[in-house]
Scaffold this active site. Structure first.
Site, PDB file in Angstrom:
ATOM      1  N   GLY A 130      -7.520 -80.196 -44.684  1.00 17.73           N
ATOM      2  CA  GLY A 130      -8.440 -80.052 -45.748  1.00 17.73           C
ATOM      3  C   GLY A 130      -7.861 -79.366 -46.914  1.00 17.73           C
ATOM      4  CD  GLN A 131     -10.535 -77.632 -52.511  1.00 18.36           C
ATOM      5  OE1 GLN A 131     -11.588 -77.573 -52.033  1.00 18.36           O
ATOM      6  NE2 GLN A 131     -10.032 -77.520 -53.669  1.00 18.36           N
ATOM      7  CE1 TYR A 174     -20.758 -77.655 -46.073  1.00 20.07           C
ATOM      8  CE2 TYR A 174     -21.596 -76.596 -48.284  1.00 20.07           C
ATOM      9  CZ  TYR A 174     -20.362 -76.961 -47.159  1.00 20.07           C
ATOM     10  OH  TYR A 174     -19.409 -76.113 -47.174  1.00 20.07           O
ATOM     11  N   GLY A 220      -9.261 -78.193 -39.075  1.00 17.42           N
ATOM     12  CA  GLY A 220      -9.619 -78.716 -40.196  1.00 17.42           C
ATOM     13  C   GLY A 220      -8.326 -78.155 -41.203  1.00 17.42           C
ATOM     14  CB  ILE A 265     -12.334 -73.510 -53.014  1.00 14.64           C
ATOM     15  CG1 ILE A 265     -13.089 -72.385 -52.054  1.00 14.64           C
ATOM     16  CG2 ILE A 265     -10.889 -72.941 -52.906  1.00 14.64           C
ATOM     17  CD1 ILE A 265     -13.116 -71.127 -52.406  1.00 14.64           C
ATOM     18  NE  ARG A 281      -9.232 -89.935 -40.152  1.00 12.71           N
ATOM     19  CZ  ARG A 281     -10.459 -89.287 -40.002  1.00 12.71           C
ATOM     20  NH1 ARG A 281     -11.113 -89.062 -39.181  1.00 12.71           N
ATOM     21  NH2 ARG A 281     -10.863 -89.584 -41.385  1.00 12.71           N
ATOM     22  CG  ASN A 286     -13.032 -84.437 -31.702  1.00 13.28           C
ATOM     23  OD1 ASN A 286     -13.669 -83.768 -32.526  1.00 13.28           O
ATOM     24  ND2 ASN A 286     -13.070 -85.962 -31.508  1.00 13.28           N
ATOM     25  CE  LYS A 346     -20.425 -74.747 -44.140  1.00 18.16           C
ATOM     26  NZ  LYS A 346     -19.311 -74.516 -43.175  1.00 18.16           N
TER      27      LYS A 346
END
Length: 318
Positions: free
Chosen positions: A11-12, A143, A8, A173, A36, A54, A147
């Protein structure tokens, strides 16, 4: 950690964590990966090696980690809160099966793992103020369910297979570097950009909605400190409460007005993200992280606001 694979990484958090880790461990010792290549100009791609991987395919993870001679996986790939409510099946597949695959590879190759949990792991029946490290966790979002299940699965692998899995319950964040990726707390990033562009922002989170937040530099430091901490001192590996500040949209707007006095805030509440926000704590007790591995954030709200506005002005050329 010596040789690190980051999932990942576009991502942010991943975008900035990859660069941060490369400064500490060396460019050649941190491999950025993603399902990707969405943006070839992403700094995680341009600052070092990037590979397509992946997390839904165990063979992909195993081959990449073995070839790279990794000793740790920072597993950030996942579907965030608001997007998870739009597609719960995708969230379960990505967040849970992806984590399971990472843990299996870690078991086979004897790798350390970092797992990012979230304040979403709590729910409306959790104590809302100064939420304890160990408390009732009954989330009402997909979500959050992934978690909590991820925390338990990580604990199982640590106990059953002695995999060194460590994690943090991240609050929202805030960062200027990458665009947010579908989280409920993302308003606290968007508001700064709109403050510079238009001196106005329409919040999809209602007035008075308190949520825990932290600035990205403190989040990056926390990941590294936790993964380098003496395991003998860690009573809670999965996962530590961490926070730096708690505010609602009005308090954030007041901080912005110290630097942009004419800033205007109004509201158009998104019922899905508001429902998610209402189920989360107002503030977290991070005393265990402070006691067990020395967590100590450097940024409060006004320090973060000042830095965010300065950095965004540079990015926008204003």
């Amino acid at each position: 950690m010596k040789r690190i694979v980051v999932t990942g990484s576009l991502g942010q958090i991943g975008t900035e964590l990859v660069v941060y880790l490369r400064k500490i461990y060396g460019v050649d010792n941190v491999l950025a990966t993603g399902r990707r290549l969405k943006d070839p100009n992403n700094i995680a791609v341009t600052s070092g090696e990037f590979k397509i991987m992946n997390v839904g395919v165990p063979k992909d993870i195993g081959e990449v980690c073995a070839a790279y001679k990794a000793d740790a996986i920072i597993h950030l790939a996942g579907v965030l809160s608001a997007n998870a409510e739009k597609d719960p099946a995708l969230a379960w597949e990505t967040n849970m099966i992806g984590l399971y695959n990472v843990l299996e590879v870690a078991r086979e190759l004897r790798l350390a793992v970092f797992f990012p949990s979230s304040i979403a792991a709590f729910g409306p029946s959790t104590p809302a103020d100064n939420t304890p490290q160990d408390t009732l966790q009954r989330p009402t979002t997909m979500y959050g369910v992934t978690k909590v299940a991820g925390e338990l699965l990580s604990d199982y692998y640590a106990m059953r297979y002695e995999v060194d899995v460590r994690g943090l319950r991240f609050p929202g964040i805030i960062s200027y570097e990458a665009e947010p990726g579908g989280g409920t707390t993302d308003y606290a990033v968007h508001i700064y950009w709109e403050a510079i562009r238009k001196a106005a922002y329409t919040s999809y989170i209602a007035k008075g909605t308190l949520m825990d937040m932290m600035y990205m530099p403190d989040a990056l430091d926390a990941v590294t400190k936790l993964m380098e901490a003496d395991p003998a001192k860690l009573k809670h590996r999965n996962c530590f409460n961490i926070t730096a500040m708690s505010f609602d949209p009005e308090k954030l707007a007041d901080s912005i007005r110290k630097y942009i006095p004419d800033f205007v805030l109004d509201y158009d509440v998104d019922p899905i993200r508001q429902r998610i926000a209402n189920s989360w704590p107002n503030s977290l007790d991070d005393s265990c992280a402070r006691a067990e591995w020395g967590y100590s954030p450097k940024y409060d709200l006004d320090a973060m606001t000042r830095d965010m506005l300065e950095k965004i002005r540079v990015k926008l050329g204003k």
